[in-house]
Scaffold this active site. Structure first.
Site, PDB file in Angstrom:
ATOM      1  N   PHE A 145      -4.891   3.778  14.655  1.00  0.00           N
ATOM      2  CA  PHE A 145      -5.231   4.718  13.589  1.00  0.00           C
ATOM      3  C   PHE A 145      -6.303   4.060  12.729  1.00  0.00           C
ATOM      4  O   PHE A 145      -6.381   2.832  12.669  1.00  0.00           O
ATOM      5  CB  PHE A 145      -4.002   5.035  12.726  1.00  0.00           C
ATOM      6  CG  PHE A 145      -3.268   6.273  13.166  1.00  0.00           C
ATOM      7  CD1 PHE A 145      -2.594   6.300  14.378  1.00  0.00           C
ATOM      8  CD2 PHE A 145      -3.263   7.416  12.370  1.00  0.00           C
ATOM      9  CE1 PHE A 145      -1.927   7.450  14.786  1.00  0.00           C
ATOM     10  CE2 PHE A 145      -2.600   8.564  12.764  1.00  0.00           C
ATOM     11  CZ  PHE A 145      -1.933   8.581  13.972  1.00  0.00           C
TER      12      PHE A 145
ATOM     13  N   ASN B 214       0.850  -1.202   0.000  1.00  0.00           N
ATOM     14  CA  ASN B 214       0.000   0.000   0.000  1.00  0.00           C
ATOM     15  C   ASN B 214       0.881   1.246   0.000  1.00  0.00           C
ATOM     16  O   ASN B 214       2.106   1.153   0.011  1.00  0.00           O
ATOM     17  CB  ASN B 214      -0.959  -0.035   1.200  1.00  0.00           C
ATOM     18  CG  ASN B 214      -0.221  -0.012   2.515  1.00  0.00           C
ATOM     19  OD1 ASN B 214       0.414   0.967   2.863  1.00  0.00           O
ATOM     20  ND2 ASN B 214      -0.280  -1.134   3.244  1.00  0.00           N
TER      21      ASN B 214
HETATM   22  O1  PMT Z   1       2.564   6.374   6.465  1.00  0.00           O
HETATM   23  P1  PMT Z   1       1.990   7.653   5.942  1.00  0.00           P
HETATM   24  O2  PMT Z   1       2.228   7.837   4.469  1.00  0.00           O
HETATM   25  O3  PMT Z   1       2.415   8.842   6.760  1.00  0.00           O
HETATM   26  O4  PMT Z   1       0.398   7.555   6.064  1.00  0.00           O
HETATM   27  C1  PMT Z   1      -0.212   7.587   7.302  1.00  0.00           C
HETATM   28  C2  PMT Z   1      -1.375   6.567   7.391  1.00  0.00           C
HETATM   29  C3  PMT Z   1      -2.450   6.955   6.399  1.00  0.00           C
HETATM   30  C4  PMT Z   1      -0.872   5.161   7.085  1.00  0.00           C
HETATM   31  C5  PMT Z   1      -1.900   6.651   8.865  1.00  0.00           C
HETATM   32  O5  PMT Z   1      -2.352   7.946   9.132  1.00  0.00           O
HETATM   33  C6  PMT Z   1      -3.041   5.669   9.076  1.00  0.00           C
HETATM   34  O6  PMT Z   1      -4.194   5.937   8.840  1.00  0.00           O
HETATM   35  N1  PMT Z   1      -2.686   4.440   9.556  1.00  0.00           N
HETATM   36  C7  PMT Z   1      -3.615   3.307   9.712  1.00  0.00           C
HETATM   37  C8  PMT Z   1      -3.782   2.640   8.402  1.00  0.00           C
HETATM   38  C9  PMT Z   1      -4.676   1.415   8.464  1.00  0.00           C
HETATM   39  O7  PMT Z   1      -4.254   0.362   8.118  1.00  0.00           O
HETATM   40  O8  PMT Z   1      -5.846   1.640   8.960  1.00  0.00           O
HETATM   41  P2  PMT Z   1      -6.948   0.442   9.262  1.00  0.00           P
HETATM   42  O9  PMT Z   1      -8.187   1.187   9.495  1.00  0.00           O
HETATM   43  O10 PMT Z   1      -6.911  -0.577   8.199  1.00  0.00           O
HETATM   44  O11 PMT Z   1      -6.415  -0.218  10.586  1.00  0.00           O
HETATM   45  C10 PMT Z   1      -6.858   0.179  11.888  1.00  0.00           C
HETATM   46  C11 PMT Z   1      -5.770  -0.017  12.897  1.00  0.00           C
HETATM   47  O12 PMT Z   1      -5.476  -1.420  13.025  1.00  0.00           O
HETATM   48  C12 PMT Z   1      -4.452   0.658  12.593  1.00  0.00           C
HETATM   49  O13 PMT Z   1      -3.916   1.146  13.813  1.00  0.00           O
HETATM   50  C13 PMT Z   1      -3.586  -0.464  12.039  1.00  0.00           C
HETATM   51  O14 PMT Z   1      -2.197  -0.232  12.311  1.00  0.00           O
HETATM   52  C14 PMT Z   1      -4.111  -1.658  12.814  1.00  0.00           C
HETATM   53  N2  PMT Z   1      -4.004  -2.944  12.102  1.00  0.00           N
HETATM   54  C15 PMT Z   1      -4.666  -3.162  10.946  1.00  0.00           C
HETATM   55  C16 PMT Z   1      -4.582  -4.402  10.343  1.00  0.00           C
HETATM   56  C17 PMT Z   1      -3.807  -5.410  10.933  1.00  0.00           C
HETATM   57  N3  PMT Z   1      -3.696  -6.595  10.377  1.00  0.00           N
HETATM   58  N4  PMT Z   1      -3.166  -5.158  12.082  1.00  0.00           N
HETATM   59  C18 PMT Z   1      -3.253  -3.955  12.674  1.00  0.00           C
HETATM   60  O15 PMT Z   1      -2.655  -3.720  13.735  1.00  0.00           O
END
Ligand code: PMT
Length: 407
Positions: free
Chosen positions: A330, A211
Site C-alpha cells: 500500500f 500514526n
Molecule cells: O488502517 P486504516 O485506518 O484503515 O488506514 C489505512 C491505511 C491508510 C493505513 C492504508 O490504506 C495504507 O495506505 N497503508 C500503507 C501506509 C504506509 O505506511 O504507506 P507507505 O507509503 O509509508 O509504505 C509503503 C508500503 O511499505 C506499505 O505497504 C507499508 O506497509 C510498507 N512498509 C513501510 C515502511 C516499513 N518500514 N515497512 C513496510 O513494510
C-alpha cells in the site's frame, strides 16, 4: 450492502427462549436487503408470537405442513429448494435430535429434509446440561457429518439462571456464518499474510511515535480472504478492533516486532498484502525513565530526538519471495499521488501497489471507505471509485488471483 440483497433466506425457529433473539436476526437480514421467509415449529409459537414475526419479516409466517392453502402457495419442497440459505435459530436439542434422525414431522423438519446440497446453518441454543449431553453431542456430530453447518453456541449466562455453553450465537456471528456458508471457498488451501494498523516506537516508558492507522483496511482484507476460505495470518499493531472470525492474529507493537512476526510467516504463504502504516523511523534510544521537562525557570532548550530507520518489511518480503508468491503493498501519499505511486512501485518491487491519497475525504486513515489507484509491475493501472474498505478488499483479492500462475 452488496452481499445480501439478492439472497433468499429461510429462517427456521425452534421452541426455545432464545427465539426472541431471532427477531433481531430477521430484522438485520431484511435491513441488509435479504428476502426472508420465516418457518416456525409449534413450540416456537409458545415463545414468540406469529404477529411479531409477521411484522418484522413483512411476510406470512409458515408453520403448517398440512394446511392445503399453504402447500398450494408454497410447497415445502419449493420452499426448501428456492432458498439460498436456511438458518435455524434457535436450533433446540429436540430439533437437532429430530433432524439427526431424518424425521419430517412438521413443516420445518420436512423442508430441511427436502433440502439437497444447499447450505443449512444451525444455531443451537439450550441449557448447558442439554448441550453437553452425549445424545445432543452425538446428534450434532451426525448433522455436521451430513454437511450441515453450525454457528455457536456460546458460553455465558443463560435465561434459566445457569452459566455455561448453550447461548445462541450473536446476530453478528450468525450473519457472518451465513455469509460464509453461501460464499464459494475459492481460496481454500491458500495462505495469506496481512499486516495492519500502526506501529508504536517507544520514546520512554510512557510515550511513543505512532500514526493514525486504525487497522480497518487490513481487517477488511483479512476478513474478505477468510470468507473465501483462505488461511489468514494477520500481523497487526495496536488497534481497537475485535479479531476477525477465522483469522489468526498476531499482536505486535513496534516495526521491529512486526518485521519479525511477518518474516517468520511469509515463507509459508501464497500472498502478502501489507496495509500496515509501519513507522519509517524509531528513536535511536528508548529512555528508561520518563523524559522530564527542564526545571521551572531553567533556560528553554529545543529538544532533539535522534531517529534511526526501521526495517522495511515490504522490501524484505519482496527480497525473500519464491516464484508464484504475490506481494501487494500500500502507499499512503499526500501530494503528486500517481507519480509517487509509480516511483514507490519501482523502488519496492512488489507486484501491485494500492495507492491512496490520505488527504482526500473518505480516503485512507480511520474511515470506513477508501479510493485506490492500483498500479502493477506490468504497467497495470486501475483507478477504483470510492468504495467501502470491504469492497476494496474484495477487489484486491481479485487482483491477486489474476497474478497466481496456478489459480
Ligand atoms: O488502517 P486504516 O485506518 O484503515 O488506514 C489505512 C491505511 C491508510 C493505513 C492504508 O490504506 C495504507 O495506505 N497503508 C500503507 C501506509 C504506509 O505506511 O504507506 P507507505 O507509503 O509509508 O509504505 C509503503 C508500503 O511499505 C506499505 O505497504 C507499508 O506497509 C510498507 N512498509 C513501510 C515502511 C516499513 N518500514 N515497512 C513496510 O513494510
Amino acid at each position: 450492502m452488496t452481499f445480501w440483497p439478492s439472497k433468499r433466506v429461510v429462517v427456521g425457529i425452534g421452541g426455545g427462549i432464545a427465539a426472541y433473539k431471532t427477531v433481531d436476526l430477521i430484522r438485520r437480514l431484511r435491513e441488509q436487503g435479504a428476502q426472508v421467509t420465516v418457518v416456525v415449529t409449534a413450540a416456537a409459537l409458545q415463545f414468540i408470537t406469529r404477529m411479531t414475526l409477521q411484522a418484522i419479516s413483512g411476510a406470512k409466517v409458515w408453520d403448517d405442513l398440512f394446511a392445503l392453502d399453504q402447500e398450494q402457495e408454497m410447497g415445502h419442497i419449493r420452499l426448501a429448494r428456492a432458498a439460498d440459505l436456511v438458518i435455524v435459530a434457535p436450533a433446540t436439542a429436540d430439533l437437532l435430535a429430530r433432524l439427526a434422525c431424518g424425521q419430517a414431522d412438521d413443516l420445518l423438519t420436512t423442508l430441511l429434509l427436502a433440502r439437497a446440497g444447499q447450505p443449512v446453518l444451525l444455531a443451537p441454543a439450550m441449557n448447558p446440561a442439554m448441550w453437553h449431553h452425549p445424545a445432543t453431542q452425538r446428534n450434532v456430530a451426525r448433522l455436521q457429518a451430513d454437511g450441515l453447518l453450525l454457528v455457536g453456541p456460546e458460553s455465558g449466562a443463560m435465561a434459566c439462571g445457569e452459566e455455561g455453553m448453550g447461548r445462541l450465537a450473536t446476530t453478528e456471528a450468525i450473519l457472518e456464518a451465513g455469509r460464509r456458508a453461501m460464499t464459494p471457498a475459492r481460496w481454500q488451501g491458500r495462505r495469506l499474510l496481512v499486516t495492519a494498523g500502526p506501529t508504536c516506537e517507544a520514546l520512554d516508558p510512557v510515550r511513543y511515535l505512532g500514526n493514525r492507522s486504525s487497522g480497518k483496511m487490513g481487517w477488511a482484507v483479512a476478513l474478505a480472504a477468510a470468507r473465501l476460505g483462505a488461511e489468514v495470518q494477520l500481523v497487526h499493531g495496536p488497534i481497537a478492533l475485535p479479531p476477525p472470525d477465522g483469522v489468526r492474529t498476531v499482536a505486535v507493537t513496534s516495526a521491529a516486532e512486526m518485521y519479525q512476526a511477518a518474516m517468520a510467516r511469509w515463507p509459508d504463504c501464497h500472498a502478502a498484502i501489507l496495509t500496515a502504516a509501519v513507522a519509517d523511523f524509531r528513536p535511536q534510544f528508548c529512555q528508561t525513565d520518563k523524559i522530564k521537562k527542564p526545571a521551572q525557570g531553567a533556560e528553554q532548550q529545543p529538544m532533539t530526538l535522534v531517529l534511526q530507520q526501521t526495517e522495511d518489511i515490504l522490501a524484505a518480503v519482496v527480497a525473500q519471495r519464491r516464484p508464484g508468491q504475490v506481494v501487494v503493498g500500500f502507499a499512503a501519499e499526500t501530494t503528486d499521488v500517481e507519480q509517487q505511486g509509480w516511483d514507490k512501485l519501482r523502488r519496492k518491487g512488489c507486484d501491485l501497489l494500492a495507492v491512496n491519497d490520505v488527504t482526500a475525504a473518505g480516503c485512507g486513515f480511520e474511515v470506513d471507505t477508501n479510493q485506490i489507484l492500483l498500479l502493477g509491475q506490468q504497467g497495470q493501472r486501475q483507478s477504483w471509485p470510492m468504495l467501502t474498505k470491504e469492497e476494496t478488499a474484495e477487489r484486491l483479492l481479485g487482483a491477486v488471483e489474476e497474478l497466481w500462475p496456478d489459480y
